[in-house]
Structure formats: structure tokens, C-alpha cells
Write a protein that holds these residues in place. Structure first.
Motif, short mmCIF file in Angstrom:
data_model
loop_
_atom_site.label_atom_id
_atom_site.label_comp_id
_atom_site.label_asym_id
_atom_site.label_seq_id
_atom_site.Cartn_x
_atom_site.Cartn_y
_atom_site.Cartn_z
N GLY A 1 3.17 54.43 46.98
CA GLY A 1 3.84 53.47 46.11
C GLY A 1 2.86 52.74 45.21
N ASN A 2 1.69 52.35 45.76
CA ASN A 2 0.67 51.68 44.96
C ASN A 2 0.12 52.63 43.89
OD1 ASN A 2 0.85 49.34 46.52
ND2 ASN A 2 -0.68 50.06 47.98
N PHE A 3 -0.02 53.90 44.25
CA PHE A 3 -0.53 54.90 43.30
C PHE A 3 0.48 55.10 42.16
CE2 PHE A 3 -1.04 59.36 41.91
CZ PHE A 3 -2.37 59.32 41.52
N ARG A 4 1.76 55.13 42.49
CA ARG A 4 2.79 55.27 41.46
C ARG A 4 2.75 54.08 40.51
NH1 ARG A 4 8.60 56.94 43.74
NH2 ARG A 4 8.98 56.79 41.50
N ALA B 1 6.10 49.31 37.43
CA ALA B 1 6.17 47.93 37.94
C ALA B 1 7.58 47.36 37.76
CB ALA B 1 5.15 47.06 37.21
N GLU B 2 8.20 47.65 36.62
CA GLU B 2 9.56 47.19 36.39
C GLU B 2 10.53 47.86 37.35
OE1 GLU B 2 10.15 48.11 32.31
OE2 GLU B 2 9.08 46.35 31.57
N ARG B 3 10.34 49.16 37.58
CA ARG B 3 11.21 49.89 38.50
C ARG B 3 11.13 49.30 39.90
NH1 ARG B 3 11.51 53.54 42.39
NH2 ARG B 3 9.28 53.38 42.72
N VAL B 4 9.91 49.00 40.35
CA VAL B 4 9.72 48.43 41.68
C VAL B 4 10.36 47.04 41.77
CG1 VAL B 4 8.00 47.58 43.32
CG2 VAL B 4 7.65 49.78 42.18
N THR B 5 10.18 46.24 40.72
CA THR B 5 10.76 44.90 40.70
C THR B 5 12.28 44.95 40.80
OG1 THR B 5 8.93 44.05 39.37
CG2 THR B 5 10.97 42.76 39.38
N LEU B 6 12.88 45.84 40.03
CA LEU B 6 14.34 45.97 40.06
C LEU B 6 14.81 46.55 41.40
CD1 LEU B 6 14.85 47.29 36.42
CD2 LEU B 6 15.45 45.03 37.30
N ALA B 7 14.03 47.47 41.95
CA ALA B 7 14.39 48.03 43.26
C ALA B 7 14.45 46.93 44.31
CB ALA B 7 13.38 49.11 43.66
N GLN C 1 13.55 50.97 52.71
CA GLN C 1 12.82 51.27 51.49
C GLN C 1 12.39 52.74 51.48
OE1 GLN C 1 9.65 48.43 50.74
NE2 GLN C 1 10.98 46.73 51.34
N GLY C 2 12.12 53.28 52.67
CA GLY C 2 11.78 54.71 52.77
C GLY C 2 12.96 55.59 52.42
N VAL C 3 14.17 55.15 52.78
CA VAL C 3 15.38 55.91 52.41
C VAL C 3 15.53 55.93 50.90
CG1 VAL C 3 17.91 55.86 52.51
CG2 VAL C 3 16.57 55.45 54.58
#
Length: 321
Positions: A106-109, A118-124, A314-316
Motif C-alpha cells: 500500500g505504501n509503495f502504491r 493518495a486521493e484514492r486511499v483517502t476516499l477509501a 481493508q484486505g477485502v
């Protein structure tokens, strides 16, 4: 040993070592990106650059050692190097299945994806937080009520390339799987109001009918899926923007017109300009989609805050994202 066997052993060796190296590189860069996060040169950027340099040096050293070890192994047992490389790859594969590696990935992505990731993770995490606040008993009742409609939803999702759980999330948000005609003109399972003409024609074609019956759950689901496909294409595959466009519809030029008016380029920058209902719509849909996926895969809706459920959920992952 025949030449073709030597070539096969060398091929296995190269593939296995390449796979192991890829896992190691992602783990090191992901962990470094997390450990040295920030914009300060001395405490963030320079140490990260040093970690990358160290990775190159260590990698070169390991390659040199491998070449020497390989010469020694093949002199005694020709497939020895390939078998050892395969063992290293299997160990790397086991490591890649661990939760810790999932966080590194996840950090690598985020590192590679930059602002978009970063936006995708925030919205997730907005979706995960919404699931955490949900009334899970009520959500379970809704999903039980949705069972009879699952076959037409699955059919429609497959026909238009839409994630089934996302389409379930739209149905849950629109009608709570209580099909009806509403005062604002919405009809049926997905509360169809003003679908694009192209979507309607596509649904007719796929269903093989000349006239649609929006009180028929199958017809209704096909129109909804075709409409989602239309808006996903319009928003270049952006899940959040596609759902938002679906909710806003074509009125006053639709979402594209609103984005041009405010100079917004994505869901994060258009959110502040919207009223509460459309702004929250994609989060509500994806929260319901996440619940549908968990219900389908686990047969229950685990509480987010209990034990290690947060990381497991989150893994799902969020459907469609």
C-alpha cells in the motif's frame, strides 16, 4: 545433462529470482516511503534517497554472491541453483501473503501513484469509516431482503462490465431493495429517473425488447447498469466520479458541466462544491457495496473496530476501487 534441460533450469532460476527480487524491492521501497514520509530534505527526502542507493548496492552485492554460489552449485548438481532459486521464490511468496507486506505494498502504491493514489486511499478510508458507523443489523436485514434480486443484478452487472457488489450498493442506496415509484419520479429497484438515451437503447438491445418495463427488476437493473457504464466511460473510469455523475444525472449539463464551472479535476476537488446528498452519494454506495461483498464472502458483517477486523476488511477491499 542435455542442453534443453540446462536451458529449462536457467529459465526457472531467472523467473524465480526475478519474482523474489520484485517482492523485496516493493517491501523495501514501501517501508522506506512510510518511514521517511514528508517533504523535509534532511529528515525525509535524503534518507529515502539513501535507502534507494543502499538497495542498489545490496542488490548488486547479492547478485555477485549468487553468481559465485551458482557456479559452485552447478559444478556439483546442475539443477541445484534452480531448486535453490525456486525455494527463495516460495519464501518470498509466503512473505507476500502476510499482512505486513500488504501494508508495504500500500505504501509503495502511494509512492508510485502519487497524488492520485493518495486521493484514492483517502476516499477509501471515508468508505471504511462510513462502514464503521453503520447500523450493521439494519444492513443485514437489507441484504437479506436483497436476495431475490441478486440474479437480475448479477446478470446486468455481467452484461455491462460493472462490479456486481457496486451495482448492489447502488440498489441498496436507491431503494433499500424496496422497489417503488417515488414522488421525485424514480422508478423501481434502482429508482430510474432520466437515464441517458444511449443507455436505454443499449439495455433494449441486450434484453431483446422494444419497450422497457421499469417495474420489472430485470429491466430496471439492466438500465441502471447501462447508465453506470455510460457515466463511468464519461468520467474515464473514475469510480467515485462515475457514481456521482449517476446520482446527479443529465440535469444542467450533468457533472461534467459542474466540474468545468469550478475547475475541479476529480472527486476530492469537486466534493466541497456539492450539497450533502450528492457529495455523500458515492461513499454511501460503496459502503453498501463493501457490506454486500463481506456478506457474500463471509456470510456476516464483522464489526470494523473489533480485533484485527479493520485490517482484514481493508484486505477485502472496496468493490470497484
Amino acid at each position: 545433462m542435455p542442453l534443453r534441460h540446462r536451458a529449462l533450469a536457467l529459465g526457472v532460476e531467472l523467473i524465480a529470482l526475478s519474482a523474489a527480487a520484485l517482492v523485496a524491492i516493493i517491501a523495501v521501497l514501501g517501508r522506506s516511503a512510510n518511514g521517511f514520509a514528508g517533504t523535509d530534505f534532511g529528515s525525509s527526502l535524503l534518507p529515502f534517497a539513501g535507502a534507494v542507493f543502499a538497495l542498489v548496492v545490496v542488490g548488486a552485492g547479492l547478485l555477485w554472491l549468487w553468481l559465485r554460489l551458482r557456479r559452485w552449485l552447478t559444478a556439483r548438481f546442475v539443477p541445484g541453483a534452480a531448486l535453490l532459486a525456486l525455494g527463495i521464490a516460495l519464501a518470498a511468496g509466503w512473505f507476500a501473503l502476510q499482512d505486513e507486506y500488504g501494508r508495504d505494498l500500500g505504501n509503495f502504491r502511494t509512492l508510485v501513484g502519487g497524488m492520485q493514489e493518495a486521493e484514492r486511499v483517502t476516499l477509501a478510508h471515508q468508505v471504511y469509516a462510513s462502514y464503521r458507523r453503520s447500523d450493521l443489523s439494519q444492513a443485514q436485514r437489507l441484504l437479506e431482503r436483497a436476495r431475490p434480486y441478486l440474479p437480475p443484478v448479477q446478470e446486468a452487472a455481467g452484461a455491462y462490465g460493472i462490479d456486481t457488489d457496486v451495482l448492489m450498493g447502488v440498489g441498496a442506496t436507491e431503494s433499500s431493495f424496496l422497489p417503488r415509484d417515488s414522488k421525485d419520479g424514480g422508478r423501481g429497484l434502482f429508482q430510474i429517473t432520466a437515464p441517458p438515451k444511449a443507455a436505454v437503447e443499449l439495455a433494449k438491445e441486450r434484453l431483446g425488447v422494444e419497450q422497457l418495463d421499469l417495474n420489472d427488476p430485470r429491466h430496471n437493473a439492466h438500465v441502471a447498469a447501462a447508465t453506470l457504464r455510460h457515466y463511468f466511460a464519461e468520467m474515464r473510469g473514475d469510480l467515485f466520479l462515475g457514481l456521482l455523475a449517476y446520482n446527479i444525472g443529465p440535469k444542467n449539463g450533468g457533472l461534467l458541466s459542474i466540474m468545468k464551472q469550478y475547475g475541479a479535476r476529480d472527486f476530492a476537488t469537486i466534493q466541497p462544491y456539492l450539497q450533502n446528498l450528492p457529495r455523500d452519494y458515492p461513499i454511501r454506495v460503496l459502503t453498501a457495496a463493501l457490506a454486500a461483498r463481506l456478506w457474500r464472502t463471509e456470510g456476516a458483517l464483522p464489526r470494523y473496530e473489533q480485533g484485527d477486523n479493520a485490517l482484514r476488511i481493508q484486505g477485502v477491499g472496496i468493490p470497484g476501487l
